[in-house]
Write an enzyme that holds these catalytic residues in place. Structure first.
Site, PDB file in Angstrom:
ATOM      1  CG  ASN A   7       5.289  40.636  51.997  1.00 55.52           C
ATOM      2  OD1 ASN A   7       6.312  40.996  52.577  1.00 55.52           O
ATOM      3  ND2 ASN A   7       4.633  41.398  51.153  1.00 55.52           N
ATOM      4  NE  ARG A  89       7.882  42.273  48.547  1.00 58.56           N
ATOM      5  CZ  ARG A  89       7.665  43.503  48.987  1.00 58.56           C
ATOM      6  NH1 ARG A  89       7.007  43.687  50.113  1.00 58.56           N
ATOM      7  NH2 ARG A  89       8.080  44.536  48.308  1.00 58.56           N
ATOM      8  CG  HIS A 178       7.322  47.807  43.410  1.00 64.13           C
ATOM      9  ND1 HIS A 178       7.370  49.184  43.294  1.00 64.13           N
ATOM     10  CD2 HIS A 178       6.840  47.546  44.650  1.00 64.13           C
ATOM     11  CE1 HIS A 178       6.943  49.726  44.422  1.00 64.13           C
ATOM     12  NE2 HIS A 178       6.617  48.765  45.263  1.00 64.13           N
ATOM     13  NE  ARG A 239       9.086  54.419  50.419  1.00 68.37           N
ATOM     14  CZ  ARG A 239       8.864  53.244  49.845  1.00 68.37           C
ATOM     15  NH1 ARG A 239       9.406  52.965  48.676  1.00 68.37           N
ATOM     16  NH2 ARG A 239       8.113  52.337  50.431  1.00 68.37           N
ATOM     17  CD  GLU A 382       3.777  43.030  44.621  1.00 70.39           C
ATOM     18  OE1 GLU A 382       4.968  43.256  44.777  1.00 70.39           O
ATOM     19  OE2 GLU A 382       2.879  43.709  45.156  1.00 70.39           O
TER      20      GLU A 382
END
Ligand code: ADP
Length: 394
Positions: A7, A89, A178, A239, A382
């Protein structure tokens, strides 16, 4: 079969090596400060190793990771040949990929084209792929996209109500992110419910630094809170999530800022950090709230309220709800956030058991025995999804 999962971020690279015969994690690690100086943390199940090594670029970082994997003392394999494939990823797969793919020249080109839609993520993802191709020639690379799981959303969920030409000409639509996490925890949720995956109605709440919610109806993502970019939806660590778009030119005018500067403000200085003025980290917010900081309380209240609102709207989208799943850093660890969210959802048949809710670290049902809708805490993984997809692609 050993699969290396990578990743790659702009200045970091996380990795895991898994033995896919047993799905056992052999080692995981992290390179940080790539392009600055360089730091490698290599974690065996029982011991961590840390190194400060110059990493002028990602290629050097990949090389150092491979050296660590085959090292006499802290390595876990004898030879680089013991790595059968690499799963990467990749954040944005545009509209083209609803599944993982073996990376070919054509796939690489498409990931490059999608950089427009994920300028912070796709370029470093691609750098990771190219570095592996160069250093491990002949070893297949597989791209696993964050967006792929959401590619079967219905049109009414992914279209924005703006002129259709904006979608046709520029592919402006909701993509969602996600995806690997939402897929993984929703599958486990169906298992825990004792229902076939294709019959379960699950809302998955991936609440980390970045946070998104997904309505998974019969194993299909039918709606999700992030949009064209990961800025839409829930309030997050830094965010803003959903705001009136007219706020942007208003701030530009009032604060004499450019559009890019306002976008930075919405991405990096908003959310929990912006509202509280304390931190983006939920542990700090919780401490500040306990010390009677009103803005920390306002931030946490706003966060939980929005999560609950999305869960309610997704129960509507699916015309029913079997379970709400909490996952990722905040979802797995903060019993307080789970409790506060679920307090809004009694009308749906959600009812949390406070004792069960205080457990951590494993997949657990935290609902009261008689509750109609189950509340599940499921640690996400993940990397395992990426490794499984990589194996499946080959
Ligand atoms: P990401 O992968 O998006 O960076 P994570 O899923 O790792 O995020 O989640 C990180 C967040 O999890 C941290 O910002 C922190 O707020 C939260 N977190 C971690 N541990 C706890 C805890 N024990 N209680 C509350 N929040 C926690």
């Amino acid at each position: 079969m050993n699969i290396l999962v990578i990743n790659c971020g702009s200045s970091s690279l996380k990795y895991q090596l898994l033995d896919m015969a047993t799905e056992k994690l052999l080692v995981k690690g992290l390179c940080e400060r790539i392009g600055i100086d360089g730091y490698l943390k290599h974690s065996l199940p029982d011991k961590d190793f840390e190194f400060n090594e110059p990493m002028p670029n990602h290629e050097v970082a990949v090389k150092l990771v491979l050296d660590a994997l085959v090292h006499g003392e802290h390595g876990v394999i004898k030879d680089m040949k013991d790595i059968n494939a690499v799963g990467h990823r990749v954040v944005h797969g545009g509209e083209k990929f609803s599944d993982s793919v073996v990376v070919t020249d054509e796939v690489e080109k498409y990931i490059e084209e999608c950089a427009d839609l994920a300028p912070l993520h796709n370029p470093p993802n691609l750098i990771g792929i190219r570095a592996c191709k160069k250093i491990m020639p002949g070893v297949p690379n597989v791209a696993v996209f964050d967006t792929a799981f959401h590619m079967n959303m219905p049109e009414k969920a992914y279209l924005y109500a703006i002129p259709y030409e904006m979608y046709e000409n520029h592919k402006i639509r909701k993509y969602g992110f996600h995806g690997t996490s939402h897929k993984y925890v929703s599958m486990l949720a169906a298992e825990m419910l004792g229902k076939p995956y294709n019959q379960a109605k699950v809302v998955t709440c991936h609440l980390g630094n970045g946070a998104s919610i997904c309505a998974v109806n019969g194993g299909v993502s039918v709606d999700t809170s992030m949009g064209l970019t990961p800025l839409e939806g829930l309030a997050m660590g830094t965010r803003s999530g959903d705001i009136d778009p007219a706020v942007i030119p208003f701030i530009m005018q009032k604060e004499n800022m450019t559009a890019q500067e306002v976008l930075d403000l919405l991405n990096k200085k908003s959310g929990m950090l912006g509202v509280s003025g304390v931190s983006s980290d939920f542990r700090d917010l919780s401490d500040a709230e306990s010390a009677n900081n009103p803005r920390a309380k306002a931030a946490l209240d706003l966060f939980c309220y929005r999560v609950a609102r999305y869960v309610g709207s997704y129960a509507t989208a699916m015309n029913g709800l079997d379970a709400v799943v909490f996952t990722a850093g905040v979802g797995e660890n903060s019993s307080d956030v789970r409790k506060r969210v679920c307090e809004y959802l009694g009308y749906l048949g959600v009812s949390i058991d406070n004792d069960k809710n205080n457990q951590r670290g494993k997949a657990v049902d935290v609902s009261q025995n008689a509750a109609k809708v189950r509340v599940l805490v499921i640690p996400t993984n993940e990397e395992l999804v990426i490794a499984r997809d990589t194996k499946a692609c080959l």
